[in-house]
Structures are given as structure tokens and as C-alpha cells.
Design a protein around this motif. Sequence first.
Motif, PDB file in Angstrom:
ATOM      1  N   ASP A 128      -8.315   3.778   2.767  1.00 46.84           N
ATOM      2  CA  ASP A 128      -8.222   3.142   3.944  1.00 46.84           C
ATOM      3  C   ASP A 128      -7.617   4.014   5.055  1.00 46.84           C
ATOM      4  O   ASP A 128      -6.874   5.207   4.470  1.00 46.84           O
ATOM      5  N   SER A 129      -7.568   3.445   6.193  1.00 46.37           N
ATOM      6  CA  SER A 129      -6.798   4.310   7.275  1.00 46.37           C
ATOM      7  C   SER A 129      -5.909   3.288   7.978  1.00 46.37           C
ATOM      8  O   SER A 129      -5.863   1.889   7.916  1.00 46.37           O
ATOM      9  N   LEU A 130      -4.833   3.652   8.574  1.00 42.40           N
ATOM     10  CA  LEU A 130      -3.876   3.250   9.327  1.00 42.40           C
ATOM     11  C   LEU A 130      -3.353   4.042  10.624  1.00 42.40           C
ATOM     12  O   LEU A 130      -3.514   5.021  10.382  1.00 42.40           O
ATOM     13  N   THR A 180       2.312   6.002  -0.191  1.00 44.36           N
ATOM     14  CA  THR A 180       3.555   5.009   0.020  1.00 44.36           C
ATOM     15  C   THR A 180       4.777   5.491   0.446  1.00 44.36           C
ATOM     16  O   THR A 180       5.282   6.118  -0.125  1.00 44.36           O
ATOM     17  N   VAL A 238       4.504   1.583   4.769  1.00 46.69           N
ATOM     18  CA  VAL A 238       3.307   1.700   4.442  1.00 46.69           C
ATOM     19  C   VAL A 238       3.215   1.651   2.968  1.00 46.69           C
ATOM     20  O   VAL A 238       3.743   2.151   2.118  1.00 46.69           O
ATOM     21  N   VAL A 289       0.240   1.925  -0.035  1.00 41.19           N
ATOM     22  CA  VAL A 289      -1.215   1.901  -0.534  1.00 41.19           C
ATOM     23  C   VAL A 289      -1.508   1.707  -1.915  1.00 41.19           C
ATOM     24  O   VAL A 289      -0.812   2.416  -2.828  1.00 41.19           O
ATOM     25  N   SER A 291      -0.023  -2.994   4.119  1.00 37.67           N
ATOM     26  CA  SER A 291      -0.618  -2.713   2.821  1.00 37.67           C
ATOM     27  C   SER A 291      -2.112  -2.595   2.858  1.00 37.67           C
ATOM     28  O   SER A 291      -2.816  -3.482   3.326  1.00 37.67           O
ATOM     29  N   VAL A 292      -2.667  -1.380   2.274  1.00 34.78           N
ATOM     30  CA  VAL A 292      -3.866  -1.163   2.308  1.00 34.78           C
ATOM     31  C   VAL A 292      -4.488  -0.472   1.006  1.00 34.78           C
ATOM     32  O   VAL A 292      -3.426  -0.312   0.177  1.00 34.78           O
ATOM     33  N   GLN A 293      -5.518  -0.565   0.805  1.00 29.34           N
ATOM     34  CA  GLN A 293      -6.388   0.159  -0.532  1.00 29.34           C
ATOM     35  C   GLN A 293      -6.358   1.583  -0.326  1.00 29.34           C
ATOM     36  O   GLN A 293      -6.445   2.349   0.761  1.00 29.34           O
TER      37      GLN A 293
END
Length: 124
Positions: A16-18, A91, A120, A122, A11-13
Amino acid sequence: QVYPVESGGGSVQAGDSLRLSCAASGPTFARNAMAWFRQAPGKEVEFVSVINWNGGTTLYADSVKGRFTISRDNAKNSIYLQMNSLKPEDTAVYYCAVKIGMVPNSDRSDYEYWGQGTRVTVSS
């Protein structure tokens, strides 16, 4: 049997990167096209990106072009998906898939082996 295993979701904003990873156990896939697909909540599975056996050919969905980068390491039977500038619409559950063949394409019916997926999320 072939078992692709994905990792790296989270979980990211937004922005951001993954980096997603996929390691395929079983026979080596040095000559196979390998791809990423994703499925957003309530939607069909869609193509994200594919890479040919030596990394010389890559294809991307228009929605991720310029933000995502696919790569592979044949010594590790692995592919990766670097995802930058993530958006809430990214997402989804991301799946790694292995094609029995060398020609990279976006048709999911051509991919024989699939992982269980990595989620994922977002948020905005």
C-alpha cells in the motif's frame, strides 16, 4: 520556537501507499533543509530522506530509494513524504526535522527542530 507537526501515519498492508505531511509553525523555513527520519521498534533513529530549500536536491536512504518521494511547499512551510510499495520493515515512527542551515544531509545531529512523530504500521 519552531514546531514541526507530522500527520498522515496509519496502519496499512504491504504494498500500500501513504503520504506523510509535516507543517512547521513558527518562522518560515524557505531556506532550510528539512528531512524525515524514522525509528523502528527497538532500533535507533535512522535517516529516511532530506530535501533542500527549493527541492532541487533530495537524498534518500538506500532502503527507501525508488519507493519514497520527498517534496516541499515553502508557501505552506511544509514537506511531504509519499511512500509507495510499503514493506513491513517500513514500520516505524516517522519524524520530521528542520535543519538550521541550507545544506541537506543525513546526520540527525544537524537537525535542530523535531516533531512528535507519526506512526506507520505495515502488516504483511
